[in-house]
Design a protein around this motif. Structure first.
Motif, mmCIF file in Angstrom:
data_model
loop_
_atom_site.group_PDB
_atom_site.id
_atom_site.type_symbol
_atom_site.label_atom_id
_atom_site.label_comp_id
_atom_site.label_asym_id
_atom_site.label_seq_id
_atom_site.Cartn_x
_atom_site.Cartn_y
_atom_site.Cartn_z
ATOM 1 N N LYS A 1 -14.814 13.349 43.379
ATOM 2 C CA LYS A 1 -13.441 13.523 42.922
ATOM 3 C C LYS A 1 -12.662 14.288 43.989
ATOM 4 O O LYS A 1 -13.186 15.215 44.604
ATOM 5 N N MET B 1 -8.670 15.949 44.737
ATOM 6 C CA MET B 1 -7.317 16.289 44.311
ATOM 7 C C MET B 1 -6.414 16.047 45.513
ATOM 8 O O MET B 1 -6.688 16.535 46.614
ATOM 9 N N LYS C 1 -7.230 8.802 38.505
ATOM 10 C CA LYS C 1 -7.670 9.353 37.216
ATOM 11 C C LYS C 1 -6.556 10.159 36.556
ATOM 12 O O LYS C 1 -6.662 10.526 35.402
ATOM 13 N N TRP D 1 -2.292 13.879 42.505
ATOM 14 C CA TRP D 1 -3.125 12.822 41.955
ATOM 15 C C TRP D 1 -4.537 13.371 41.841
ATOM 16 O O TRP D 1 -4.948 14.220 42.636
ATOM 17 N N LEU D 2 -5.278 12.854 40.909
ATOM 18 C CA LEU D 2 -6.718 13.076 40.833
ATOM 19 C C LEU D 2 -7.348 11.719 41.069
ATOM 20 O O LEU D 2 -7.071 10.768 40.329
ATOM 21 N N TRP D 3 -8.150 11.623 42.123
ATOM 22 C CA TRP D 3 -8.787 10.366 42.488
ATOM 23 C C TRP D 3 -10.299 10.497 42.385
ATOM 24 O O TRP D 3 -10.856 11.578 42.605
ATOM 25 N N GLU D 4 -10.949 9.384 42.120
ATOM 26 C CA GLU D 4 -12.399 9.312 42.217
ATOM 27 C C GLU D 4 -12.718 8.238 43.247
ATOM 28 O O GLU D 4 -12.359 7.068 43.067
ATOM 29 N N ALA E 1 -10.858 8.270 50.551
ATOM 30 C CA ALA E 1 -9.661 8.993 50.108
ATOM 31 C C ALA E 1 -8.605 8.997 51.212
ATOM 32 O O ALA E 1 -7.416 8.770 50.961
ATOM 33 N N ILE F 1 -13.142 18.139 44.918
ATOM 34 C CA ILE F 1 -13.270 18.973 43.724
ATOM 35 C C ILE F 1 -14.704 19.474 43.614
ATOM 36 O O ILE F 1 -15.650 18.733 43.872
ATOM 37 N N GLY G 1 -17.688 20.256 41.500
ATOM 38 C CA GLY G 1 -18.266 19.923 40.202
ATOM 39 C C GLY G 1 -19.454 20.820 39.900
ATOM 40 O O GLY G 1 -19.824 21.682 40.710
ATOM 41 N N GLN H 1 -16.309 17.888 28.988
ATOM 42 C CA GLN H 1 -15.907 16.673 29.700
ATOM 43 C C GLN H 1 -15.704 15.497 28.753
ATOM 44 O O GLN H 1 -14.794 14.692 28.938
#
Length: 137
Positions: free
Chosen positions: A2, A4, A41, A80-83, A90, A112, A114, A134
């Motif tokens: 992930k 940001m 996301k 944005w939040l991307w995976e 990215a 990010i 985790g 989650q």
């Protein structure tokens, strides 16, 4: 992984300037591409810092300071939040983004952290709590 993605503020965004119809259309088309690829996301624009507050933590004390805040280049105007599979992916997606501002602007991409980063500290109970949170989010 992930990531940001921060859209950094500019003098225009801090002044509350809204995008043109053309820019809004371009950004929506870009967001649709991200969605079709399964990358996005979440994400939104943010109001200027004059509408926000900061909370400073010092021991048990909390101090609230109302915006606006100086140093426009350190502020965030959207996110944005991307995976993605890795940072290279990215970066490739970020380079396809239309310029989100009227002038030169920056995107900042940050991985990010985790629960896997806390493996030495993560008990079974903490992991269960995290997993349950989650599911609810």
């Amino acid at each position: 992984m992930k990531v940001m993605v921060f859209v950094k503020a500019t003098a225009d965004s801090e002044a509350g300037a809204m995008p043109t119809a053309e820019l809004l259309n371009d950004m929506m088309a870009y967001n649709e591409e991200l969605m079709k690829a399964g990358i996005i996301k979440g994400g939104d624009g943010l109001q200027p810092s004059s509408k926000g507050v900061r909370i400073r933590f010092s021991g048990k004390n909390r101090t609230v300071t109302a915006g606006p805040f100086a140093e426009t280049n350190e502020l965030v105007a959207g996110y944005w939040l991307w995976e993605v599979k890795d940072m290279d992916e990215a970066i490739a997606w970020a380079k396809r983004c239309p310029n989100p501002m009227f002038s030169d602007s920056d995107l900042e991409l940050r991985p990010i952290i985790g629960p896997e980063f806390f493996a030495d500290l993560m008990t079974h109970e903490l992991q269960a709590t995290y997993d349950e949170m989650q599911k609810k989010v």
